[in-house]
Design an enzyme around this catalytic site. Structure first.
Site, PDB file in Angstrom:
ATOM      1  N   LYS A   1      15.942  67.537  43.330  1.00  0.00           N
ATOM      2  CA  LYS A   1      16.031  67.227  44.859  1.00  0.00           C
ATOM      3  C   LYS A   1      17.386  66.814  45.377  1.00  0.00           C
ATOM      4  CE  LYS A   1      12.524  63.790  46.642  1.00  0.00           C
ATOM      5  NZ  LYS A   1      11.592  64.115  46.387  1.00  0.00           N
TER       6      LYS A   1
HETATM    7  N1  GLU Z   1       9.870  65.786  48.439  1.00  0.00           N
HETATM    8  C1  GLU Z   1       8.449  66.370  48.579  1.00  0.00           C
HETATM    9  C2  GLU Z   1       8.525  65.250  47.331  1.00  0.00           C
HETATM   10  O1  GLU Z   1       8.832  64.261  47.071  1.00  0.00           O
HETATM   11  C3  GLU Z   1       7.702  67.393  48.619  1.00  0.00           C
HETATM   12  C4  GLU Z   1       8.850  68.126  47.499  1.00  0.00           C
HETATM   13  C5  GLU Z   1       8.486  69.897  48.415  1.00  0.00           C
HETATM   14  O2  GLU Z   1       7.760  69.900  49.038  1.00  0.00           O
HETATM   15  O3  GLU Z   1       9.265  70.198  46.779  1.00  0.00           O
HETATM   16  O4  GLU Z   1       7.604  66.371  46.534  1.00  0.00           O
END
Ligand code: GLU
Length: 476
Positions: A107
């Site tokens: 993240k």
């Molecule tokens: N930000 C989104 C989540 O928390 C999507 C992550 C992604 O598509 O890699 O799952």
């Protein structure tokens, strides 16, 4: 008044992890290996803006590399910090494992209020952040693939993809360095709606299991259920829209930054969204009752509560006043570990974040595959499928006329049957299947194990088991 102290977001995720892992029989030390974040990179960079150099702080955390690339969004928000990014990266690991998206968890975040900047300024900042990450392989189609999160969307993903491609001009798979791109820049149909769509599919699957529905003291289907949604951003908006327009649910409450709206007979999601776009908030919206302190609506009577904004909104200070018998965590970490204890004891059923909002990363997976295969889904099969269906229809119509046309095929049926699936339909079908299969895996454990009394623990058990077997297969 609770004397218990609220843990941080990362501690909260760890506490939930620990509760699940205590029920497992993992090799010594493996538990610790899975729990900890492998690495967190902090970057501070300057951008020349409005006649001065402004310094920004950003993070990219990699939680687990049991599968690569690692995957997870990039968030633009003022509250971004290392603890939050690490908690979110850990959730990505479990989320990907649960829905069988072949990624490790990661993240990123940038401390910024995007609303304070003009578009061209944001582009400069995003490109510079992307540059810092890409030069350390923290954006890379085979190693680390970001995506949108709070405060970012298609536009930012297009800048990131372009930045990576400028730095890696001969990488034929360069577009797969990030997902959530616009369709014309290598994106996939249905990615924008994906997380909200996933919430809808998750609820539909839940309501296909009457025993599970009964555990939440509910009956029947989504039709007529009263829903309160917190946050009408990308996720909350799509979830509320689909539930009200396609499943007959009634959106009785919408909570936004500047307050909440309430209506017993149901709010028009599309109309509220348009109002917010135009006026910057829900205040003044004429077809609902406005309350300044939107948070009180979290405690309002309803059938389903959908927190779709920030982490920690249901916590020790309000959990015992929350009345919803069913909560679906469309956001990441909206219920703290302490609140989770309180709600569980009250008999509230929580459909946990790592499952409930996995629609985004699931469709990201499809986009990544599309980028690597360099072809749109359905391009090869669509017309062939249509031709074969036409054969059947022709044959049936011949039969019908030989029987004196005593029966005919319904025009609507024919139209629907003859149409070959396009990319959007395939994406939705893949997402639906993913959400069903993952729910069934969790629900099975919830029912079969006497020591598991909630879906979150069941979700952790399924996903930790998958991560552990990847590590075992690697010989660790
Ligand atoms: N930000 C989104 C989540 O928390 C999507 C992550 C992604 O598509 O890699 O799952």
């Amino acid at each position: 008044m609770h004397l218990q102290k609220e843990p941080s977001f990362r501690e909260s995720v760890d506490l939930m992890f620990n509760r699940a892992v205590a029920l497992m029989d993992l090799a010594p030390g493996l538990e610790e290996k899975i729990r900890v974040c492998n690495a967190t990179y902090t970057v501070r960079f300057g951008v020349r803006l409005r006649g001065e150099i402004r310094t920004f702080t950003g993070y990219r955390s990699v939680h687990s590399e049991h599968m690569e690339p690692v995957k997870g969004g990039i968030r633009f928000a003022t509250g971004v910090n290392q603890d939050e990014v690490e908690a979110l990266a850990a959730l990505m690991t479990y989320k990907c494992a649960l829905v069988e998206a072949p990624f490790g968890g990661s993240k990123g975040g940038l401390c910024i209020d995007p609303r304070e900047y003009e578009e061209h300024e944001l582009e400069l900042i995003t490109r510079r952040f992307a540059y810092e990450l890409a030069k350390r392989d923290m954006i890379h189609p085979a190693q680390n693939v970001p995506a949108p999160d709070m405060g970012t969307g298609e536009r930012e993903m297009a800048w990131i993809a372009d930045q990576y491609q400028r730095m890696n001009t001969t990488d034929i798979n360069g577009k797969a360095c990030v997902t959530g791109k616009p369709l014309n820049a290598g994106g996939i149909a249905g990615r924008v709606e994906a997380t909200g769509r996933g919430v809808q599919y998750a609820l539909r699957e839940f309501f296909r299991h009457p025993d599970d529905v009964a555990k939440a003291n509910l009956t029947g289907s989504l039709d007529g259920k009263r829903v309160i949604v917190q946050g009408l951003g990308n996720v909350g908006y799509h979830a509320a829209k689909f539930l009200s327009e396609e499943d007959g649910s009634i959106i009785t409450g919408i909570i936004e930054r500047d307050g909440g709206l309430f209506s017993d007979t149901g709010l028009d999601v599309e109309e509220v969204r348009q109002w917010i776009m135009k006026h910057g908030g829900v205040k003044g919206y004429p077809n609902g009752q406005y309350v300044e302190d939107g948070a009180v609506l979290l405690e309002e009577d309803c059938d389903i509560l959908v927190p779709a904004a920030l982490e920690g909104v249901i916590n020790l200070s309000n959990a015992d006043r929350v009345k919803a018998p069913l909560i679906i965590e469309a956001a990441n970490g909206p219920v703290t570990a302490g609140a989770d204890d309180i709600l569980r004891k009250k008999g509230c059923v929580i459909i946990p974040d790592m499952y409930a909002n996995a629609g985004g990363v699931t469709v990201s997976y499809f986009e990544w595959v599309k980028n690597l295969s360099h072809i749109r889904f359905g391009r090869m099969q669509r017309r062939q499928e249509e031709a074969r269906h036409q054969l059947v229809v022709d044959e049936l119509e011949k039969l019908s006329s030989s029987m004196g046309n005593t029966w005919t095929l319904d025009g609507k049926f024919k139209e629907r049957y003859l149409r070959g699936a396009d990319e959007l339909e395939l994406v939705r079908s893949g997402l639906d299947d993913t959400m069903r299969v993952a729910y069934q895996a969790m629900s099975k454990i919830w029912h079969e194990r006497d020591d598991v009394d909630d879906l979150r623990t069941a979700a952790y058990l399924v996903s930790i088991d998958k991560v552990a077997s990847s590590y075992r297969a690697k010989g660790l």
